[in-house]
Design a protein around this motif. Structure first.
Motif, short mmCIF file in Angstrom:
data_model
loop_
_atom_site.label_atom_id
_atom_site.label_comp_id
_atom_site.label_asym_id
_atom_site.label_seq_id
_atom_site.Cartn_x
_atom_site.Cartn_y
_atom_site.Cartn_z
N ALA A 179 5.37 -0.74 -13.83
CA ALA A 179 5.32 -0.09 -12.52
C ALA A 179 4.17 -0.64 -11.68
O ALA A 179 4.34 -0.92 -10.48
N ILE A 180 3.01 -0.85 -12.32
CA ILE A 180 1.87 -1.40 -11.57
C ILE A 180 2.25 -2.77 -11.02
O ILE A 180 2.00 -3.09 -9.87
N ASN A 181 2.92 -3.54 -11.86
CA ASN A 181 3.33 -4.88 -11.45
C ASN A 181 4.25 -4.82 -10.24
O ASN A 181 4.09 -5.58 -9.28
N VAL A 182 5.19 -3.92 -10.26
CA VAL A 182 6.13 -3.82 -9.14
C VAL A 182 5.39 -3.43 -7.86
O VAL A 182 5.60 -4.02 -6.79
N ILE A 183 4.49 -2.46 -7.99
CA ILE A 183 3.77 -2.01 -6.78
C ILE A 183 2.93 -3.14 -6.21
O ILE A 183 2.99 -3.43 -5.00
N VAL A 184 2.16 -3.83 -7.07
CA VAL A 184 1.30 -4.90 -6.57
C VAL A 184 2.16 -6.01 -5.96
O VAL A 184 1.84 -6.55 -4.90
N THR A 185 3.26 -6.34 -6.63
CA THR A 185 4.12 -7.39 -6.10
C THR A 185 4.62 -7.01 -4.71
O THR A 185 4.58 -7.83 -3.78
N ILE A 186 5.10 -5.79 -4.57
CA ILE A 186 5.68 -5.41 -3.29
C ILE A 186 4.60 -5.32 -2.21
O ILE A 186 4.80 -5.72 -1.07
N THR A 209 10.03 4.50 -7.07
CA THR A 209 10.15 4.77 -8.50
C THR A 209 8.86 4.41 -9.24
O THR A 209 8.40 5.14 -10.11
N ALA A 210 8.29 3.26 -8.86
CA ALA A 210 7.08 2.80 -9.55
C ALA A 210 5.94 3.80 -9.36
O ALA A 210 5.18 4.06 -10.29
N PHE A 211 5.85 4.37 -8.16
CA PHE A 211 4.82 5.39 -7.96
C PHE A 211 5.10 6.62 -8.81
O PHE A 211 4.19 7.22 -9.38
N LEU A 212 6.38 6.99 -8.89
CA LEU A 212 6.72 8.13 -9.77
C LEU A 212 6.29 7.83 -11.19
O LEU A 212 5.74 8.68 -11.90
N LEU A 213 6.56 6.58 -11.63
CA LEU A 213 6.22 6.22 -13.01
C LEU A 213 4.74 6.34 -13.28
O LEU A 213 4.33 6.92 -14.30
N ILE A 214 3.91 5.78 -12.38
CA ILE A 214 2.48 5.86 -12.71
C ILE A 214 1.97 7.29 -12.55
O ILE A 214 0.94 7.64 -13.10
N ALA A 215 2.70 8.13 -11.83
CA ALA A 215 2.25 9.51 -11.71
C ALA A 215 2.63 10.34 -12.94
O ALA A 215 1.87 11.21 -13.34
N VAL A 216 3.79 10.09 -13.54
CA VAL A 216 4.22 11.01 -14.60
C VAL A 216 4.19 10.45 -16.01
O VAL A 216 4.10 11.23 -16.96
N VAL C 16 -5.86 -3.51 -5.95
CA VAL C 16 -4.71 -2.60 -6.07
C VAL C 16 -4.55 -2.15 -7.51
O VAL C 16 -4.36 -0.96 -7.79
N VAL C 17 -4.67 -3.12 -8.44
CA VAL C 17 -4.50 -2.76 -9.85
C VAL C 17 -5.54 -1.74 -10.26
O VAL C 17 -5.22 -0.74 -10.92
N LYS C 18 -6.79 -1.95 -9.84
CA LYS C 18 -7.84 -1.01 -10.20
C LYS C 18 -7.51 0.39 -9.70
O LYS C 18 -7.66 1.38 -10.40
#
Lengths: 530, 373, 193
Positions: A179-186, A209-216, C16-18
Motif C-alpha cells: 500500500a505504501i508503494n502504491v501511494i508513493v508511486t501515485i 484502497t491503499a490509504f484504507l490498508l495502511i489505516a486498518v 512520503v514513506v516516513k
C-alpha cells in the motif's frame, strides 16, 4: 542483492538490458511487471487452494450427517478457506494488478519503491506456508473462523494459534508495504500533466484502497497481538475474569474488518469503470462523482463496523446509529451502479469476455448490495445474522463481485501482458460456465439462510437437504470452471494471435500507447498527458 | 389438454406452498416476529423494484445499443441534474425504510414488565435453563442419536433439532431471557420468536418474547462455538399458563425430591457392573464429544484419558475436575449437571475402561465427600 | 529513481514513506488505544453493562418513594471454581435513592486456601450507570481459607435520576479463581488469619 537486481535498480537512460533469466530473475526482480505477474500467479494458486477447501466443505454438506470429515476439521476448513481467499487470493490479485497497471496508467517507469516491492511479495509465500503448515500440527490448524472471535481463539484454541498470529502479521506487513508503494508511486511518479483528476479510476480506487490498508492493517496486527498475549502471556484484554471484555475483540476486529471489505471491492470498481466505457465505446459517465463516491464509501466504512455485531447486545441508540450509517453507504454505491448503467446507455456495446465479466459484476454485485441493505436493518438482521443468508450475501459481493472483476481485468489486460490474444471461444465458455454455476452455488444459499440454517455447521436439519445438494453441485461446477480459465491463460502466455498495442477499439489510457506485450521497461521517458 | 394442465397445476400447488415455507423467512408466532417478517418483505420488495428498474435499463441498452446492430455511441458523460436525482431518491427511500425499522427495534429491546424470567446459559455444547422465580434448573442436550449423525440409522424428522429437556414457557406472558455463557460465545436463536442474542462469557444480555400459540418451536446456536457448534439445538415448548404452572410446580417438587433421594441413597453402593454400565452411558452422552468414545481425545485439543496420571492415580483430582471443571480449558463443571451416582459411575468407567483397569470403584458417597470438605 | 520525474512541488519518496510509516505505527498504537477508549466509552454510556470498580459516594439526595425498581441478583461460578456462591435474597425492591445491603454467601468447598474475584455485569447496560455501590466485595480480591464460609456484603443505591422506563435491573456476579494471580498482600492477610 545480486547484480541482476543491481542492474534493474539502475534506471539511467541506457538501460534496455535483457531481463535476467532463471530463478534469480524472479527472486531478485524489482521490475513491477515481474512482481505483478508473480502476485497474480500466487493469488491464482491460492484461489485454487482455498477453493479446494471450499469443495471439502461443500462435499461434506452435500448430505445431512457426517460423511467425510469430522466437525473439528470442518471448522479448520471454513477458517483457512476464509483466510486464504481474503488474504491470499483477492488482496494479492489486486496488488498484482496494481503493480502491473498503476505505473503504466500514470506514465511511470516502475513503482516508486522497487526493492520494497520485491520484499512485499516474497514474504507472502512464507506467510501462507506457515498458515498451511499449522493444519498439520497436533490439534490442527485454526478452527475459530476467519474472524477469530475471542475467547474461542484464545483460551479455547489449539497451539497452532501462535502460527496463525505470526502468519497474519506477515500478511499484514506485506499488504502495508504494497500500500505504501502504491501511494508513493501515485503521488510522486505521475507523468507531467497527469493531474489527480485525470487519473484513471482504477488508479483512484487503488489510491483510496491503499490509504484504507495502511489505516486498518495495523489495527488487525494489534488485534492478533492481543490474542497472542491473552493466550500465552497472561494478559486479559478479552477475558472477563481479568476485567476484559470478549465483545471488545469484535469491536477491534470489525474496526479493521469493515474497511477490509471495501479494500476487497474498491479496486473492482476501478476495473469495471475501465472496462464498461471501453466496450460501450463511450466515456465513463460521471467521472468526478465516481471519485467522490469512492471516497465517501471509504470514509463511511469507518463508521459502520458494529453492524456485524447487532446481536452482541448493544444499547438501542448505538444499534440505530450503526444501522443508519450502514444504510447510507448504499447511496454512494448506488451512484456507482447508476453511473455504469448511464455509461452503457446509448453506447455502442460489444460483448467480449472482459465486458461479459464486467456486466455480470454489475448485476451480481448489485444483488449482493441489496442483501447487504437488508442486513443493515437491525431488527431483521437478528433473523439473518450468522445464517447462510449472510454467506450468500458476502459471496455475491466477493466472488461474483471481486473475483469476477479480477477475471474481467485479466481478460482485458492479458493481450497487453502477453502480447497474444486469448482464445475468445474458450474464454466465453469460462464466462458462461462461471456465471451459471456461481448462481447455482450462491443464490439458493439465500433461501436456506432465510429458512434458518446457521452458517459454519458441518451437519444440518433435514429440511435444508435439497438446497444444500444444489449448492454443492454448483460449487463443484464453479470450481471446475476455473480450470478453463487456467487453460485460457496458459494458452495465451504460450502463444496465439498477435495482439496490437490497443486490441480494444474503445479502450483509453496510457497503457494502450505502449506495444503489446508491454516491454520490460516502459515510459522511461515520461509521456506528455494533455 | 386444459384439464390435464389444471391437474398438473393443482398437483404442484401443495408442493409450492410447502416449498414457500422453506424458502422464505418464517413469520413466526409472536407480534414482534410478524413485524420483523413484514419489514423483511417490505425491504425485499423495494429491492426487487429497484432491481427491475436498474437491470431493466441495463438490459435495454445491452439489447438496443449494441454495436452489432450498428448503434453509434453518444458522447455525453455527465448530467448534474440526473446525478443529483439519483443521489436524492435513494436517500428518500432509505428514510422510508428506516422509520419502521426504528420502531420495530425499539419494541424488540423493551424488556420491561416481564412475567417470567429465564436464565439461559450456553456452554460447549449445550444450553442450561434456570427459572428465576422457581427452584428449577436443568441442562438441555441434543437428543439425536450419534448413529443417526454417522449415517448408521435413518434420520428422524427433527434430526439435530431435538433435545432431551426442552425449555417450557407460558403462552400469553412476557418471558424475559437473561443470556450468558460459561465458556466461549454462543448465540441463542429461535426464529419463530425473532430472538437471537449472543451469550457472552461474564456478561448478561437480555431478550424477550410473548408467544400466543401453544406449540413446539425449534432453533439452533448461531455463533461458532467450537467443534460441536452444529449440535446444540434449542427447543421451546409454549404451554397454556395453567398447564405451565402445573408443570413448573411438578418440576420443582421433582428436583427437590431427587436431591433428597440422592442424599438418602448415599450409603447404598453400586456393583461394578452397574457402575460400568451407567458410566458408559454417561460418558457417551457427556464426555465423548471431546475425549472421544475411545478415550483418546484429540491430540493438541482434548487430552486423552488413556493411561494418564489423573485417570490412573489421582482419584481426588479426577473427581474434582469432573465436579468443577478446569478453568481456562474446555473442561466444564458437571457437578450440577449429573447426579452423584452418575459422576461416581463415569469416574469409575474412565478408571477401568480402555485398558486403564485400575480396578477402583467410586461410589456416590466418595463424590459427595469431595463436595463437602 | 525518485528524481525520474520529480517536480519541485512534489515531496520526495523518502518523506512520503516516513509519513506513511508514522501513520502505520500510529494506527498500530490506535489498535491498542481502543482498549482504554472502549472502557471509557462503556463507563460513560453503559455500553457493556459493567459497573464501576470504585466505591460511590453515599447518597445525599432525597429518596424517590413514588416508584420502586426490582433489583435481581444472579450468581455464577466460573468453571474450575469449586465454591458455592449464592445471594441471600434473589431480588429486592428498592426506591431510587434508597440504600440497601445485600449479602452474598460463599463457601470454599475445597481443602485449599483460595482467592476469588467477582466480576459484575448489569442488564440492561444503561441501568449500570445508575447503580451506585458504596461498598462491595467485588472491589477487592476475596480470600477464603479451605472449607470456610462467609457472607460478603454489597451496599448500593440507585441514582434517583434512573430513567422511568427501567423497572427491573439484573446484577450478575461471576466468581473467578485467581489464587494463582492474587496480589501478595491478599495472600499475606489470609495466612495471618
Amino acid at each position: 542483492m545480486s547484480s541482476a537486481a543491481g542492474t534493474m535498480d539502475h534506471h539511467d537512460h541506457d538501460h534496455h538490458h535483457h531481463a535476467p533469466s532463471g530463478i534469480t530473475r524472479w527472486l531478485f526482480t524489482t521490475n513491477h511487471k515481474d512482481i505483478g505477474s508473480m502476485y497474480l500467479w500466487f493469488s491464482f494458486i491460492m484461489f485454487l487452494l482455498g477453493g479446494s477447501m471450499a469443495l471439502v466443505i461443500r462435499a461434506e454438506l452435500f448430505q445431512p450427517g457426517l460423511q467425510l470429515v469430522d466437525p473439528h476439521f470442518f471448522n479448520q476448513m471454513t477458517t483457512v478457506h476464509g483466510l486464504i481467499m481474503v488474504f491470499g487470493a483477492v488482496m494479492p490479485a489486486f496488488t498484482g494488478l496494481a503493480n502491473w497497471m498503476v505505473p503504466m496508467m500514470i506514465g511511470a517507469p516502475d513503482m516508486a519503491l522497487p526493492r520494497m516491492n520485491n520484499w512485499s511479495f516474497w514474504i507472502l509465500p512464507f506467510a501462507f506456508a506457515i498458515l498451511l503448515a499449522s493444519l498439520f500440527m497436533e490439534g490442527g490448524g485454526p478452527a475459530f473462523g476467519w474472524t477469530f472471535y475471542a475467547p474461542l481463539s484464545t483460551t479455547y484454541s489449539s497451539d497452532s494459534t501462535a502460527l496463525f498470529v505470526f502468519s497474519v502479521h506477515i500478511m499484514g506487513i506485506s499488504s502495508i508495504m504494497g500500500a505504501i508503494n502504491v501511494i508513493v508511486t501515485i503521488m510522486n511518479m505521475r507523468a507531467p500533466g497527469m493531474t489527480y483528476m485525470k487519473m484513471p479510476l482504477f488508479v483512484w480506487t487503488w489510491f483510496i484502497t491503499a490509504f484504507l490498508l495502511i489505516a486498518v492493517m495495523p489495527v488487525l496486527a494489534g488485534a492478533v497481538t492481543m490474542v497472542l498475549t491473552d493466550k500465552y502471556f497472561g494478559t486479559s484484554f478479552f477475558d472477563a475474569a481479568g476485567g476484559g471484555d470478549p465483545v471488545m475483540f469484535q469491536h477491534i476486529f470489525w474496526f479493521f474488518g469493515h474497511p477490509e471489505v471495501y479494500i476487497m471491492i474498491l479496486p473492482s470498481f476501478g476495473i469495471v469503470s475501465a472496462i464498461i466505457p471501453a466496450f460501450s465505446r463511450k466515456p465513463l459517465f460521471g467521472y468526478a462523482s465516481m471519485v467522490y463516491a469512492t471516497a465517501a464509501i471509504a470514509g463511511l466504512s469507518f463508521l459502520v463496523w458494529a453492524h456485524h455485531m447487532f446481536t452482541t447486545g448493544m444499547p438501542v441508540a448505538a444499534a440505530l446509529f450503526f444501522m443508519y450509517c450502514t444504510m447510507l453507504i448504499s447511496v454512494p454505491t448506488g451512484v456507482k451502479v447508476f453511473n455504469w448503467v448511464a455509461t452503457m446507455w446509448r453506447g455502442s456495446i460489444s460483448f467480449e469476455t472482459p465486458m461479459l465479466f464486467a456486466l455480470a459484476f454489475v448485476i451480481l454485485f448489485t444483488i449482493g448490495g441489496f442483501s447487504g441493505l437488508m442486513l443493515a436493518i437491525t431488527p431483521v438482521d437478528f433473523q439473518y445474522h450468522d445464517t447462510y443468508f449472510v454467506v450468500a450475501h458476502f459471496h455475491y459481493v466477493l466472488v461474483s463481485g471481486a473475483i469476477f472483476s479480477i477475471m474481467a481485468a485479466a481478460y482485458y489486460w492479458l493481450p497487453k501482458w502477453t502480447g497474444h490474444m486469448y482464445n475468445e471461444t474458450l474464454a466465453k465458455w469460462h464466462f458462461w460456465c462461471s456465471l451459471i454455476s456461481v448462481n447455482v452455488l450462491f443464490f439458493p444459499m439465500h433461501f436456506v439462510g432465510l429458512a434458518g440454517m446457521p452458517r459454519r455447521i458441518p451437519d444440518y436439519a433435514l429440511q435444508f437437504a435439497d438446497i444444500n445438494q444444489i449448492v454443492s453441485i454448483g460449487a463443484f461446477a464453479f470450481g471446475l470452471s476455473q480450470l478453463i480459465f487456467l487453460a485460457v491463460v496458459v494458452k495465451c502466455v504460450r502463444g496465439g494471435e498477435k495482439a496490437p498495442a490497443k486490441p480494444w477499439e474503445g479502450a483509453t489510457g496510457l497503457e494502450w500507447t505502449v506495444p503489446s506485450p508491454a516491454p520490460y521497461h516502459t515510459f522511461d521517458t515520461p509521456p506528455e498527458v494533455k | 389438454m386444459r384439464t390435464r394442465l389444471i391437474a398438473a397445476l393443482t398437483a404442484a400447488m401443495p408442493f409450492a406452498a410447502s416449498a414457500q415455507s422453506q424458502l422464505n423467512l418464517t413469520q413466526g408466532v409472536t407480534e414482534i416476529s410478524n413485524r420483523v417478517y413484514d419489514l423483511h418483505m417490505t425491504i425485499l420488495y423495494i429491492c426487487i423494484v429497484i432491481g427491475i428498474v436498474v437491470f431493466g435499463a441495463m438490459f435495454w441498452s445491452m439489447i438496443a445499443h449494441r454495436k452489432s446492430r450498428g448503434h453509434k455511441p453518444a458522447t455525453f458523460h455527465e448530467n448534474v441534474k440526473v446525478e443529483i436525482l439519483w443521489t436524492v431518491i435513494p436517500f428518500l427511500i432509505l428514510i422510508g425504510m428506516a422509520i419502521p425499522a426504528t420502531s420495530t427495534l425499539i419494541a424488540m429491546e423493551d424488556t420491561s414488565e416481564s412475567d417470567v424470567t429465564v436464565l439461559v446459559t450456553g456452554s460447549q455444547w449445550k444450553w442450561h435453563y434456570r427459572y428465576f422465580e422457581h427452584d428449577v434448573e436443568y441442562f438441555s442436550l441434543l437428543a439425536t442419536r450419534p448413529d443417526q449423525i454417522n449415517n448408521k440409522l435413518p434420520k428422524g424428522t427433527n434430526y439435530l433439532l431435538e433435545v432431551d429437556r426442552p425449555l417450557v414457557i407460558p403462552t400469553g406472558k412476557k418471558v424475559r431471557f437473561l443470556i450468558t455463557s460459561d465458556d466461549v460465545i454462543h448465540s441463542w436463536w429461535v426464529p419463530d420468536f425473532a430472538v437471537k442474542k449472543d451469550a457472552n462469557p461474564g456478561f448478561i444480555n437480555e431478550a424477550w418474547t410473548k408467544v400466543d400459540e401453544p406449540g413446539i418451536y425449534r432453533g439452533q446456536c448461531a455463533e461458532l462455538c467450537g467443534k460441536d457448534h452444529g449440535y446444540m439445538p434449542i427447543v421451546v415448548i409454549a404451554k397454556e399458563p395453567a398447564e405451565y404452572e402445573a408443570w413448573i410446580t411438578a418440576q420443582e417438587t421433582a428436583q427437590r425430591e431427587a436431591k433428597e433421594e440422592e442424599q438418602r441413597l448415599l450409603a447404598m453402593s453400586m456393583s461394578e457392573a452397574e457402575l460400568m454400565e451407567l458410566g458408559e452411558r454417561v460418558y457417551l452422552g457427556n464426555c465423548a464429544a471431546c475425549h472421544q468414545p475411545n478415550g483418546q481425545g484429540i491430540p493438541g485439543v482434548f487430552p486423552s484419558l488413556v493411561g494418564t496420571e489423573m485417570v490412573t492415580n489421582d482419584i481426588n483430582g479426577h473427581i474434582d475436575i469432573v465436579l468443577y471443571g478446569k478453568q481456562g480449558t474446555s473442561m466444564q463443571a458437571f457437578g450440577n449437571m449429573l447426579t452423584l451416582r452418575e459422576i461416581a459411575a463415569v469416574v469409575t468407567y474412565e478408571r477401568n475402561a480402555w485398558g486403564n483397569n485400575t480396578g477402583e470403584l467410586i461410589q456416590a458417597a466418595d463424590v459427595n465427600a469431595r463436595t463437602k470438605n | 529513481m525518485s528524481d525520474h520525474q520529480s517536480t519541485p512541488n512534489r515531496p520526495d519518496n523518502g518523506r512520503v514513506v516516513k509519513r506513511l510509516l508514522l501513520v502505520v505505527v500510529g494506527m498500530f498504537g490506535f489498535g491498542f488505544a481502543l482498549v482504554p477508549l472502549y472502557e471509557v466509552f462503556c463507563e460513560i454510556t453503559g455500553f457493556n453493562g459493567r459497573t464501576s470498580n470504585e466505591a460511590a459516594a453515599v447518597n445525599t439526595r432525597a429518596v424517590d418513594t413514588s416508584r420502586s425498581i426490582n433489583v435481581q441478583f444472579i450468581t455464577r461460578v466460573n468453571q474450575g471454581m469449586p465454591w458455592d456462591f449464592q445471594p441471600e435474597v434473589k431480588m429486592v425492591r428498592v426506591h431510587p435513592g434508597e440504600t440497601k445491603v445485600v449479602n452474598f454467601l460463599v463457601e470454599n468447598r475445597t481443602g485449599n486456601n483460595m482467592v476469588a474475584q467477582a466480576i459484575p455485569s448489569v442488564s440492561p447496560g444503561e441501568a449500570g450507570l445508575y447503580l451506585n455501590k458504596t461498598e462491595c466485595f467485588c472491589f477487592e480480591q476475596q480470600p477464603l481459607a479451605a472449607g470456610d464460609t462467609t457472607a460478603m456484603p454489597m451496599q448500593f443505591y440507585l441514582d434517583p435520576e434512573i430513567p422511568a422506563h427501567i423497572h427491573t435491573l439484573t446484577l450478575q456476579y461471576t466468581l473467578y479463581d485467581i489464587t494463582a494471580n492474587a496480589t501478595p498482600d491478599v495472600l499475606a492477610t489470609m495466612l495471618a488469619n
